[in-house]
Design a protein around this motif. Structure first.
Motif, mmCIF file in Angstrom:
data_model
loop_
_atom_site.group_PDB
_atom_site.id
_atom_site.type_symbol
_atom_site.label_atom_id
_atom_site.label_comp_id
_atom_site.label_asym_id
_atom_site.label_seq_id
_atom_site.Cartn_x
_atom_site.Cartn_y
_atom_site.Cartn_z
ATOM 1 N N UNK A 6 0.810 -1.215 0.000
ATOM 2 C CA UNK A 6 0.000 0.000 0.000
ATOM 3 C C UNK A 6 0.842 1.265 0.000
ATOM 4 N N UNK A 7 0.209 2.332 -0.440
ATOM 5 C CA UNK A 7 0.657 3.689 -0.159
ATOM 6 C C UNK A 7 -0.129 4.111 1.072
ATOM 7 N N UNK A 8 0.531 4.602 2.090
ATOM 8 C CA UNK A 8 -0.150 4.953 3.335
ATOM 9 C C UNK A 8 0.367 6.285 3.859
ATOM 10 N N UNK A 9 -0.471 6.927 4.685
ATOM 11 C CA UNK A 9 -0.062 8.183 5.305
ATOM 12 C C UNK A 9 -0.691 8.307 6.680
ATOM 13 N N UNK A 45 -4.464 6.401 6.657
ATOM 14 C CA UNK A 45 -5.212 5.972 5.481
ATOM 15 C C UNK A 45 -4.258 5.243 4.538
ATOM 16 N N UNK A 46 -4.824 4.297 3.781
ATOM 17 C CA UNK A 46 -3.985 3.567 2.836
ATOM 18 C C UNK A 46 -4.797 3.132 1.629
ATOM 19 N N UNK A 47 -4.084 2.964 0.516
ATOM 20 C CA UNK A 47 -4.639 2.427 -0.717
ATOM 21 C C UNK A 47 -3.561 1.548 -1.325
ATOM 22 N N UNK A 48 -3.969 0.359 -1.786
ATOM 23 C CA UNK A 48 -2.950 -0.510 -2.339
ATOM 24 C C UNK A 48 -3.493 -1.725 -3.050
ATOM 25 N N UNK A 49 -2.574 -2.507 -3.592
ATOM 26 C CA UNK A 49 -2.896 -3.728 -4.300
ATOM 27 C C UNK A 49 -2.843 -4.919 -3.358
ATOM 28 N N UNK A 50 -3.770 -5.868 -3.579
ATOM 29 C CA UNK A 50 -3.834 -7.098 -2.803
ATOM 30 C C UNK A 50 -3.681 -8.263 -3.767
ATOM 31 N N UNK A 51 -2.901 -9.256 -3.370
ATOM 32 C CA UNK A 51 -2.712 -10.466 -4.157
ATOM 33 C C UNK A 51 -3.204 -11.661 -3.351
ATOM 34 N N UNK A 52 -4.066 -12.495 -3.951
ATOM 35 C CA UNK A 52 -4.563 -13.706 -3.310
ATOM 36 C C UNK A 52 -3.708 -14.886 -3.766
ATOM 37 N N UNK A 86 -12.348 1.076 9.104
ATOM 38 C CA UNK A 86 -13.166 0.498 8.039
ATOM 39 C C UNK A 86 -12.308 0.385 6.784
ATOM 40 N N UNK A 87 -12.747 -0.495 5.894
ATOM 41 C CA UNK A 87 -12.047 -0.644 4.634
ATOM 42 C C UNK A 87 -12.915 -1.328 3.611
ATOM 43 N N UNK A 88 -12.364 -1.469 2.413
ATOM 44 C CA UNK A 88 -13.079 -2.129 1.338
ATOM 45 C C UNK A 88 -12.050 -2.665 0.354
ATOM 46 N N UNK A 89 -12.242 -3.920 -0.071
ATOM 47 C CA UNK A 89 -11.407 -4.502 -1.114
ATOM 48 C C UNK A 89 -12.265 -4.693 -2.357
ATOM 49 N N UNK A 90 -11.782 -4.178 -3.477
ATOM 50 C CA UNK A 90 -12.443 -4.323 -4.769
ATOM 51 C C UNK A 90 -11.634 -5.345 -5.568
ATOM 52 N N UNK A 91 -12.152 -6.571 -5.706
ATOM 53 C CA UNK A 91 -11.466 -7.614 -6.457
ATOM 54 C C UNK A 91 -11.793 -7.449 -7.938
ATOM 55 N N UNK A 92 -10.777 -7.197 -8.779
ATOM 56 C CA UNK A 92 -11.003 -7.058 -10.205
ATOM 57 C C UNK A 92 -10.566 -8.298 -10.975
ATOM 58 N N UNK A 93 -10.043 -9.320 -10.276
ATOM 59 C CA UNK A 93 -9.771 -10.626 -10.872
ATOM 60 C C UNK A 93 -9.759 -11.644 -9.738
ATOM 61 N N UNK A 94 -9.514 -12.913 -10.071
ATOM 62 C CA UNK A 94 -9.472 -13.928 -9.021
ATOM 63 C C UNK A 94 -8.201 -13.838 -8.187
ATOM 64 N N UNK A 95 -7.205 -13.083 -8.636
ATOM 65 C CA UNK A 95 -5.926 -12.950 -7.924
ATOM 66 C C UNK A 95 -5.651 -11.557 -7.368
ATOM 67 N N UNK A 96 -6.176 -10.510 -8.008
ATOM 68 C CA UNK A 96 -5.789 -9.144 -7.656
ATOM 69 C C UNK A 96 -6.980 -8.284 -7.246
ATOM 70 N N UNK A 97 -6.709 -7.412 -6.273
ATOM 71 C CA UNK A 97 -7.721 -6.485 -5.821
ATOM 72 C C UNK A 97 -7.106 -5.162 -5.416
ATOM 73 N N UNK A 98 -7.969 -4.187 -5.215
ATOM 74 C CA UNK A 98 -7.582 -2.861 -4.734
ATOM 75 C C UNK A 98 -8.184 -2.679 -3.360
ATOM 76 N N UNK A 99 -7.352 -2.352 -2.378
ATOM 77 C CA UNK A 99 -7.821 -2.199 -1.002
ATOM 78 C C UNK A 99 -7.716 -0.740 -0.564
ATOM 79 N N UNK A 100 -8.790 -0.224 0.024
ATOM 80 C CA UNK A 100 -8.835 1.117 0.616
ATOM 81 C C UNK A 100 -9.124 0.946 2.099
ATOM 82 N N UNK A 101 -8.429 1.712 2.951
ATOM 83 C CA UNK A 101 -8.633 1.539 4.392
ATOM 84 C C UNK A 101 -8.440 2.859 5.135
#
Length: 183
Positions: free
Chosen positions: A33-36, A161-168, A127-142
């Motif tokens: 993630x990018x976080x601050x 706060x953070x935004x980043x990529x998630x790998x399953x 709170x957060x939310x993960x947006x899965x755009x494939x079976x392996x990768x998603x975008x996470x906001x927290x």
């Protein structure tokens, strides 16, 4: 006080060593993630600044049971005039949506923040939310609130706060996309 600190450190290490995931079929995920960090203006004056860049932030998560996921994360200030490294342990609840493309969650946890030479514990909520755009990768906001007791002069309550990529690590079987035209 030192015994309490040691017990909390052992607890967090146990959580993060057997940790982390997205659903019962896919236990493990990894995130970058990018976080601050943001302090109030008054607290920022006491601590040397109101904003700290915390990138990259690395996380490892494991789905445990009943919509609960354990998460361990670490990030540190790179290229900032303030020293700030955080070790986070979180328990997330996903409302039974872990198979969906959009996975909102709430969480509670704790951190050890090392700023300068002092390590300070915090209680974390968010709170957060993960947006899965494939079976392996998603975008996470927290969004996380880190509560620091007033007795610790080395740290103040703040947000992260953070935004980043998630790998399953497994193949996720997702329910149909909310935005697809066929069902």
């Amino acid at each position: 006080m030192k015994n309490k600190f040691n017990l909390l450190a052992i607890f967090l290490l146990l959580i993060t060593s057997c940790v982390f995931s997205q659903n019962a079929d896919n236990k493990w995920t990894f995130g970058i993630d990018l976080a601050s960090v943001k302090y109030s203006e008054a607290d920022g004056k006491d601590l040397g600044g109101s904003f700290i860049n915390q990138s990259p932030r690395f996380s490892l998560s494991k789905y445990m049971f009943s919509n609960i996921t354990f998460v361990g994360a670490i990030s540190t200030a790179i290229g900032d005039n303030q020293k700030y490294t955080t070790f986070d342990g979180l328990a997330r609840y996903d409302f039974g949506t872990s198979q969906n493309n959009v996975v909102p969650y709430v969480f509670i946890g704790g951190s050890f923040i090392k700023a300068e030479v002092v390590t300070t514990p915090t209680a974390n909520f968010g709170v957060g939310n993960t947006f899965w755009f494939s079976d392996k990768y998603g975008l996470n906001l927290q969004f996380m609130y880190k509560y620091s007791q007033d007795k610790f002069q080395s740290q103040k309550s703040h947000t992260m706060t953070s935004i980043g990529l998630v790998y399953s690590f497994g193949s996720r079987t997702l329910n149909p996309r909310l935005w697809s035209s066929s069902h």
